[in-house]
Design an enzyme around this catalytic site. Structure first.
Site, PDB file in Angstrom:
ATOM      1  N   HIS A 106       0.840  -1.199   0.000  1.00 54.73           N
ATOM      2  CA  HIS A 106       0.000   0.000   0.000  1.00 54.73           C
ATOM      3  C   HIS A 106       0.873   1.247   0.000  1.00 54.73           C
ATOM      4  CE1 HIS A 106       0.825  -0.631   4.275  1.00 54.73           C
ATOM      5  NE2 HIS A 106       0.404   0.583   4.530  1.00 54.73           N
ATOM      6  N   HIS A 108       1.335   3.975   1.933  1.00 53.66           N
ATOM      7  CA  HIS A 108       1.940   4.707   3.044  1.00 53.66           C
ATOM      8  C   HIS A 108       3.459   4.688   2.946  1.00 53.66           C
ATOM      9  CE1 HIS A 108      -1.934   4.094   5.622  1.00 53.66           C
ATOM     10  NE2 HIS A 108      -2.057   5.078   4.748  1.00 53.66           N
ATOM     11  N   ASP A 110       5.925   4.526   4.959  1.00 52.84           N
ATOM     12  CA  ASP A 110       6.759   3.569   5.690  1.00 52.84           C
ATOM     13  C   ASP A 110       6.811   2.209   5.002  1.00 52.84           C
ATOM     14  OD1 ASP A 110       4.031   3.334   6.458  1.00 52.84           O
ATOM     15  OD2 ASP A 110       4.580   2.263   8.272  1.00 52.84           O
ATOM     16  N   HIS A 111       6.000   2.036   3.946  1.00 52.08           N
ATOM     17  CA  HIS A 111       6.040   0.814   3.142  1.00 52.08           C
ATOM     18  C   HIS A 111       6.557   1.066   1.726  1.00 52.08           C
ATOM     19  CE1 HIS A 111       3.709  -1.801   5.959  1.00 52.08           C
ATOM     20  NE2 HIS A 111       3.443  -0.604   6.443  1.00 52.08           N
ATOM     21  N   HIS A 163      -7.445  -0.765   5.432  1.00 51.16           N
ATOM     22  CA  HIS A 163      -6.414   0.156   5.930  1.00 51.16           C
ATOM     23  C   HIS A 163      -6.249   1.304   4.941  1.00 51.16           C
ATOM     24  CE1 HIS A 163      -2.908   1.392   8.179  1.00 51.16           C
ATOM     25  NE2 HIS A 163      -2.136   1.305   7.108  1.00 51.16           N
ATOM     26  N   ASP A 187      -0.197  -3.901   6.128  1.00 51.73           N
ATOM     27  CA  ASP A 187      -0.886  -3.391   7.312  1.00 51.73           C
ATOM     28  C   ASP A 187      -2.331  -3.860   7.367  1.00 51.73           C
ATOM     29  OD1 ASP A 187       1.415  -2.154   8.054  1.00 51.73           O
ATOM     30  OD2 ASP A 187       0.666  -0.099   7.888  1.00 51.73           O
ATOM     31  N   HIS A 225       4.721  -4.893  10.360  1.00 52.11           N
ATOM     32  CA  HIS A 225       5.223  -4.244  11.574  1.00 52.11           C
ATOM     33  C   HIS A 225       5.464  -5.265  12.675  1.00 52.11           C
ATOM     34  CE1 HIS A 225       4.465   0.081  10.619  1.00 52.11           C
ATOM     35  NE2 HIS A 225       3.555  -0.441   9.817  1.00 52.11           N
TER      36      HIS A 225
END
Length: 322
Positions: A106, A108, A110-111, A163, A187, A225
């Site tokens: 996805h 975001h 942080d990914h 998400h 996530d 995570h």
């Protein structure tokens, strides 16, 4: 005031996910993680090896994982969710690996935040993402049921909105390696938890989770995570009489005390202690105040969706995690 707070959150979330403002804050998060953890990362790196399959969880930021997935027979590798390019590049250099592709669950940062730098390093590398999720720097769009093949690495795409509106997960066929299938869940699903429902109602996330639970119980879960300890502490709070939760929590505490990763769990295990997957269980419904002790009626899908939303609310009040 509550409406004003919600409006500010929506504006901030839009800027984070749809503009380079988000990338700026992502870089600040990388700096914070480096200051707190140094170069060691939040978990020690350890290979998972079965036959010619090698999976390496790569710790990034404060609690993220990227994954280097390799077929040793064909010497082909792919990266999953490389949110921090530098952390991934160090591993690639140490192992002399040039990845065949980047698979992103996805949008975001942080990914996906490492996509641009990795594309500069490997100009011909395809970057895959969901067709409606606006993944930064993606080159190839994917939808439900698409398949990807790299040597003996055979991935199937499963559409799991909730998400984010276009979140996808990648299911690796383990049969050719003599092992169980591997689910890279981003996530959508964690050990003991799920991601927050930023872009869809609980009913949508419920459908995505139910879809994943049609997979074999032996399917190994590789989440985005390291949230296991926080998630299971909440699960134990919600279902204090669940012995499976207590057993898994004690194991997780021991692993984390030794800086070890808790990946993978299995979908079968998750059914036993993950409250977000247990919205049909009276003990969970009672835990969020939806059922009294004498009610044993099988909950409807509407009830389960409402329960999922309430579990999320209780989790956020217990300890906030994305």
């Amino acid at each position: 005031m509550a409406n004003a707070g919600g409006c500010l959150f929506r504006i901030g979330y839009y800027l984070y996910t749809r503009t380079r403002v988000g990338y700026y804050y992502h870089q600040k998060d990388i700096k914070k993680a480096r200051e707190k953890l140094g170069d060691t990362g939040h978990s020690d790196m350890k290979d998972f090896v079965v036959g010619n399959l090698n999976i390496l969880p790569i710790p990034m930021l404060l609690d993220n994982y990227a994954y280097l997935v390799s077929d040793k027979k064909s010497n082909k590798s792919v990266l999953v969710d490389p949110g921090h390019a530098e952390a991934v590049q160090k591993v690639l250099a140490q192992r002399n690996v040039e990845p065949e592709a980047i698979l992103v669950t996805h949008k975001h940062w942080d990914h996906s935040g490492g996509n641009k730098e990795l594309k500069e390093q490997f100009p011909n590398i395809p970057i895959y993402g969901g067709s409606i999720d606006n993944v930064p720097d993606s080159t190839n769009s994917l939808t439900e049921g698409d398949t990807l093949q790299f040597g003996d690495l055979n991935f199937r795409v499963v559409f799991t909105p909730g998400h984010t509106v276009g979140h996808i997960v990648y299911l690796l066929d383990g049969s050719v390696f003599g092992t169980d299938d591997c689910l890279f869940s981003g996530d959508c699903l964690f050990l003991g938890g799920v991601g927050r429902m930023f872009e869809a109602p609980p009913s949508t996330m419920l459908s995505s989770l139910d879809k994943l639970l049609t997979l074999p119980p032996s399917t190994m879960l590789w989440p985005g995570h390291e949230y296991a300890k926080d998630n299971l502490e909440f699960a134990a709070h919600l279902e204090p009489d669940n012995d499976e939760t207590q057993r898994k929590l004690e194991w997780v505490k021991e692993m984390r005390e030794n800086n070890a990763s808790t990946c993978p769990s299995t979908l079968g295990e998750e059914r036993l202690y993950n409250p977000f997957l247990r919205t049909s269980e009276m003990s969970v419904l009672r835990g969020v105040g939806m059922m009294d002790s004498g009610d044993s009626t099988k909950p409807s899908e509407e009830t389960r969706a409402r329960a999922l939303g309430l579990i999320r609310e209780h989790k956020d009040k217990f300890k906030y995690k994305l």
